[in-house]
Design a protein around this motif. Structure first.
Motif: not given
Length: 283
Positions: A78, A81-82, A152, A156, A160
């Motif tokens: 996560a 991805v962030n 996940v 996220i 974020l």
């Protein structure tokens, strides 16, 4: 004192002309000791009282290892991805003017203000097998809720803002003239991003990654609703600690918490080394 200072090449100087440095330093150390060091020391002492044999028996239990793997693995994914999408969001908010920009900027902070339980219920409703997004995803063979993928997605959501708010001020300090100068000198867009912009953003990106990762490892409220909490499948380590406490198995809860603490320190130490290296290399 001056001779000793001359010999060692070190001198203790107050950082400000404003008086009260000794008092504020003492208050800071006392506050950190009471709030952080004493609870952590108590956890270490309680874990040491178990004995090495019992401690490792609990720490290496199959269910414990799976819970730790899910907690740290999903938090790592996560946060990664962030880093990508958080940096893009920060770039759009700084570099572009569009209708509703202030609303979008305010929405970034929504996970900060939203109770984690509310976030978990909302995500579960959205990604459940009969939810708005869960139903079409299930038709494609993708199960989000009650699986590690759901964890996940929850991490996220709550992680974020850490990346966006860390990277955004750095982007605001980068002059557009730097990009224009790179283009004038013949640099492509890819070269401008990788050689001109990325080095300056790297320390902030690593910091945002560390914050999002640390938040994700210890997240509980927004995860337990969407995870399904199936042992060895979607059970996170914080939930396993709560389960052991409800069973009055304080020794097992303490051992799991100590392992989480040690792994968190280790990973944050590595991240801090990366931050130090990026600051020395890129300033």
């Amino acid at each position: 004192m001056s001779n000793a200072t001359t010999r060692t090449g070190w001198r203790f100087r107050q950082p400000s002309v404003i008086p009260g440095f000794g008092l504020t330093l003492g208050f800071s150390l006392a506050y950190l000791t009471l709030i952080i060091l004493i609870p952590l020391s108590g956890l270490a002492w309680r874990s040491a009282a178990l004995g090495w044999a019992d401690f490792w028996r609990i720490a290496l239990d199959r269910r414990t290892l799976h819970a730790l793997e899910i907690s740290f693995g999903t938090a790592l994914i996560a946060a990664a991805v962030n880093v990508v999408f958080g940096t893009i969001v920060a770039w759009v908010l700084v570099r572009y003017q569009f209708p509703g920009r202030r609303i979008v900027d305010a929405m970034v902070d929504l996970p900060f203000a939203l109770p984690t339980a509310v976030a978990g219920i909302a995500l579960t409703t959205l990604y459940a097998p009969n939810g708005w997004l869960g139903k079409p995803l299930m038709a494609l063979g993708i199960k989000v809720a009650y699986s590690p993928l759901g964890i996940v997605m929850a991490l996220i959501f709550i992680g974020l803002p850490f990346v966006v708010r860390t990277v955004q001020p750095i982007i605001e300090e980068i002059d557009k003239e730097v990009e224009e100068a790179a283009a004038t000198l013949g640099a492509s867009r890819f070269q401008t991003i990788t050689r001109v912009l990325a080095p300056g953003l790297l320390p902030a990106v690593v910091t945002g990654f560390a914050l999002a990762f640390a938040r994700g490892v210890g997240e509980y409220g927004s995860v337990i609703f969407i995870a399904g909490n199936l042992p060895n499948i979607s059970e996170i380590a914080p939930l396993l600690i709560v389960i052991r406490l409800e069973e009055y198995n304080y020794a097992a809860a303490t051992a799991i918490a100590a392992v989480m603490l040690a792994l968190s320190f280790l990973m944050l130490f590595v991240i801090n080394l990366l931050q130090s290296w990026s600051r020395k290399r890129y300033g």
